[in-house]
Motif scaffolding. Structure first.
Motif, PDB file in Angstrom:
ATOM      1  N   LYS A  72       0.857  -1.204   0.000  1.00  0.00           N
ATOM      2  CA  LYS A  72       0.000   0.000   0.000  1.00  0.00           C
ATOM      3  C   LYS A  72       0.885   1.244   0.000  1.00  0.00           C
ATOM      4  N   PRO A  73       1.209   1.750  -1.186  1.00  0.00           N
ATOM      5  CA  PRO A  73       2.074   2.939  -1.234  1.00  0.00           C
ATOM      6  C   PRO A  73       1.408   4.140  -0.570  1.00  0.00           C
ATOM      7  N   GLN A  74       2.233   5.073  -0.131  1.00  0.00           N
ATOM      8  CA  GLN A  74       1.693   6.275   0.515  1.00  0.00           C
ATOM      9  C   GLN A  74       0.984   7.152  -0.510  1.00  0.00           C
ATOM     10  N   ALA A  75      -0.269   7.527  -0.222  1.00  0.00           N
ATOM     11  CA  ALA A  75      -1.022   8.420  -1.111  1.00  0.00           C
ATOM     12  C   ALA A  75      -0.266   9.735  -1.327  1.00  0.00           C
ATOM     13  N   ALA A  76       0.450  10.161  -0.288  1.00  0.00           N
ATOM     14  CA  ALA A  76       1.102  11.484  -0.316  1.00  0.00           C
ATOM     15  C   ALA A  76       2.234  11.573  -1.333  1.00  0.00           C
ATOM     16  N   TYR A  77       2.725  10.438  -1.830  1.00  0.00           N
ATOM     17  CA  TYR A  77       3.784  10.474  -2.847  1.00  0.00           C
ATOM     18  C   TYR A  77       3.240  10.245  -4.259  1.00  0.00           C
ATOM     19  N   ASN A  78       1.908  10.141  -4.379  1.00  0.00           N
ATOM     20  CA  ASN A  78       1.287   9.964  -5.704  1.00  0.00           C
ATOM     21  C   ASN A  78       0.625  11.286  -6.095  1.00  0.00           C
ATOM     22  N   PHE A  79       1.342  12.075  -6.900  1.00  0.00           N
ATOM     23  CA  PHE A  79       0.909  13.451  -7.163  1.00  0.00           C
ATOM     24  C   PHE A  79      -0.252  13.560  -8.146  1.00  0.00           C
ATOM     25  N   GLU A  80      -0.688  12.438  -8.729  1.00  0.00           N
ATOM     26  CA  GLU A  80      -1.936  12.476  -9.517  1.00  0.00           C
ATOM     27  C   GLU A  80      -3.129  12.146  -8.641  1.00  0.00           C
ATOM     28  N   TYR A  81      -2.922  11.178  -7.769  1.00  0.00           N
ATOM     29  CA  TYR A  81      -3.990  10.691  -6.894  1.00  0.00           C
ATOM     30  C   TYR A  81      -4.295  11.681  -5.766  1.00  0.00           C
ATOM     31  N   LEU A  82      -3.241  12.259  -5.189  1.00  0.00           N
ATOM     32  CA  LEU A  82      -3.383  13.063  -3.967  1.00  0.00           C
ATOM     33  C   LEU A  82      -4.338  14.258  -4.103  1.00  0.00           C
ATOM     34  N   PRO A  83      -4.239  15.077  -5.172  1.00  0.00           N
ATOM     35  CA  PRO A  83      -5.156  16.235  -5.232  1.00  0.00           C
ATOM     36  C   PRO A  83      -6.618  15.818  -5.348  1.00  0.00           C
ATOM     37  N   LYS A  84      -6.865  14.724  -6.080  1.00  0.00           N
ATOM     38  CA  LYS A  84      -8.257  14.245  -6.214  1.00  0.00           C
ATOM     39  C   LYS A  84      -8.756  13.757  -4.863  1.00  0.00           C
ATOM     40  N   LYS A 129       6.033  22.531  -3.433  1.00  0.00           N
ATOM     41  CA  LYS A 129       5.210  23.525  -4.128  1.00  0.00           C
ATOM     42  C   LYS A 129       3.918  22.897  -4.638  1.00  0.00           C
ATOM     43  N   MET A 130       4.050  21.702  -5.228  1.00  0.00           N
ATOM     44  CA  MET A 130       2.856  21.020  -5.756  1.00  0.00           C
ATOM     45  C   MET A 130       1.877  20.712  -4.627  1.00  0.00           C
ATOM     46  N   VAL A 131       2.397  20.223  -3.528  1.00  0.00           N
ATOM     47  CA  VAL A 131       1.521  19.806  -2.427  1.00  0.00           C
ATOM     48  C   VAL A 131       0.891  21.029  -1.745  1.00  0.00           C
ATOM     49  N   ALA A 132       1.642  22.118  -1.629  1.00  0.00           N
ATOM     50  CA  ALA A 132       1.073  23.338  -1.040  1.00  0.00           C
ATOM     51  C   ALA A 132      -0.111  23.814  -1.878  1.00  0.00           C
ATOM     52  N   LYS A 133       0.036  23.740  -3.183  1.00  0.00           N
ATOM     53  CA  LYS A 133      -1.078  24.154  -4.072  1.00  0.00           C
ATOM     54  C   LYS A 133      -2.296  23.244  -3.871  1.00  0.00           C
ATOM     55  N   MET A 134      -2.026  21.941  -3.736  1.00  0.00           N
ATOM     56  CA  MET A 134      -3.142  21.000  -3.516  1.00  0.00           C
ATOM     57  C   MET A 134      -3.886  21.328  -2.222  1.00  0.00           C
ATOM     58  N   LEU A 135      -3.128  21.657  -1.174  1.00  0.00           N
ATOM     59  CA  LEU A 135      -3.753  21.975   0.126  1.00  0.00           C
ATOM     60  C   LEU A 135      -4.621  23.222   0.004  1.00  0.00           C
ATOM     61  N   ILE A 136      -4.110  24.210  -0.733  1.00  0.00           N
ATOM     62  CA  ILE A 136      -4.864  25.458  -0.912  1.00  0.00           C
ATOM     63  C   ILE A 136      -6.107  25.193  -1.758  1.00  0.00           C
ATOM     64  N   ASP A 137      -5.911  24.478  -2.885  1.00  0.00           N
ATOM     65  CA  ASP A 137      -7.041  24.210  -3.789  1.00  0.00           C
ATOM     66  C   ASP A 137      -8.139  23.397  -3.106  1.00  0.00           C
ATOM     67  N   ASP A 149       0.398  32.909   3.649  1.00  0.00           N
ATOM     68  CA  ASP A 149      -0.644  33.859   3.232  1.00  0.00           C
ATOM     69  C   ASP A 149      -2.001  33.182   3.027  1.00  0.00           C
ATOM     70  N   SER A 150      -2.023  31.860   3.096  1.00  0.00           N
ATOM     71  CA  SER A 150      -3.263  31.128   2.804  1.00  0.00           C
ATOM     72  C   SER A 150      -4.106  30.897   4.052  1.00  0.00           C
ATOM     73  N   GLY A 151      -3.506  31.073   5.226  1.00  0.00           N
ATOM     74  CA  GLY A 151      -4.224  30.765   6.469  1.00  0.00           C
ATOM     75  C   GLY A 151      -4.139  29.288   6.838  1.00  0.00           C
ATOM     76  N   ILE A 152      -3.497  28.482   5.991  1.00  0.00           N
ATOM     77  CA  ILE A 152      -3.365  27.052   6.321  1.00  0.00           C
ATOM     78  C   ILE A 152      -2.336  26.897   7.435  1.00  0.00           C
TER      79      ILE A 152
END
Ligand code: DHB
Length: 314
Positions: free
Chosen positions: A135-147, A175-183, A241-244
């Motif tokens: 069971k790979p970590q979801a957090a390292y799958n950058f296609e799966y994680l944002p969905k 950078k990619m993950v920060a954007k996912m958290l904001i989105d 600046d995002s409040g996260i």
């Protein structure tokens, strides 16, 4: 007078010290023990859909610098934790944070929906358990994680969501993950989970220290603090600046460590390995040490120094 209180989303904590998930927090005595210590909130051990016994032993080993774990998510299942939370809340006023992990997209959604309708105050969504073979970590799958993040958000619209993430060792990933958290409108992020696929060797016996997964496991303890601080500081600069908000975790053993994490941008911190080593007294000790440091520096609240790390030469 020093004020250590902090707000995570809209939830008030008397201080920023929280037990890290993964150790205690599986049943009522466990949760109350942590609530009665000088914690600001209590975090449950990660829950799954089904009850689990976890991996074969030996599955934990520690020395001064390192702890290696491959516990394998033993827990009584999410329904049990949801059922006991109202009773827990009658015994303590401390906020309750749950932790959940799904073995599929659908499981994450089921868990988020159920906890959304429960008495917990905050949900930590664990995208980064390193200890389940196959069971790979979801957090390292950058296609799966944002969905997955967006779907978790939709499934739990009423609760603050924190994403439990692993260490990212390249700024492009951060950078990619920060954007996912904001989105996906997460309220927060917990950094870092144990460093997966680590290995400690017993040269005397020529064996691994632990049994599951070929001896490979999650590394925690003092040795991982620089990696944790790097991730907190790196994410803080992308998210401020995002409040996260950020919960910092990894190798925190004393009040000075807590001070460093907050200076790097953490809103709160989690204590795992040091809780195992030092017991419930660790929280009072850290609180006293933090107060002493703040008094010496003339700070009266955590906001006075949060995120204010200076760069050498500036
Ligand atoms: C376990 C370890 C983790 O790092 C985690 O995030 C969840 C569970 C475990 O082995 O039980």
């Amino acid at each position: 007078m020093v004020d250590l209180s902090v707000k995570l989303a809209k939830v008030h904590l008397p201080n920023p010290l929280i037990n890290a998930s993964g150790i205690y927090g599986s049943d009522i005595p466990d949760i109350i023990k942590t609530a009665e210590a000088k914690t600001g909130a209590v975090l449950y051990k990660t829950t799954t859909i089904e009850e689990r016994n976890g991996n074969k032993v030996p599955r934990y080993w520690q020395d001064e610098l390192f702890a290696l774990n491959s516990i394998g998510l033993p827990n009584k299942g999410y329904k049990y934790l949801i059922q006991i939370t109202p009773e827990v809340k009658q015994k303590t006023t401390k906020p309750m944070i749950t932790s959940l992990l799904g073995f599929s997209f659908e499981e994450y959604i089921t868990l988020c929906k159920a906890y959304n309708d429960s008495a917990v105050d905050i949900i930590e969504v664990n995208f980064s358990c390193p200890n389940i073979e196959g069971k790979p970590q979801a957090a390292y799958n950058f296609e799966y994680l944002p969905k997955l993040m967006k779907a978790c958000r939709e499934a739990a619209p009423d609760k603050p969501l924190f994403a439990k993430l692993p260490a990212y060792l390249d700024p492009s990933q951060r950078k990619m993950v920060a954007k996912m958290l904001i989105d996906s409108k997460f309220q927060g992020v917990t950094l870092i989970n144990s460093l997966g696929e680590s290995l400690l060797v017993n040269a005397k016996t020529e064996k691994t220290y632990i049994r599951p997964n070929n001896g490979l496991a999650g590394l925690t303890g003092k040795a991982i603090k620089p990696v944790a601080l790097g991730n907190v500081w790196g994410f803080y600069n992308l998210l401020k600046d995002s409040g996260i908000q950020i919960m910092g975790v990894g190798g925190i053993e004393c009040g000075l460590d807590v001070f460093e994490f907050i200076l790097c941008g953490a809103d709160a911190v989690q204590i795992g390995t040091a809780y195992i080593r030092q017991g419930t007294a660790v929280f009072e000790k850290m609180e006293n040490e933090l107060i002493q440091i703040m008094n010496e520096k003339g700070y009266t609240s955590l906001n006075d120094f949060r995120g204010k790390l200076k760069i050498w030469g500036d």
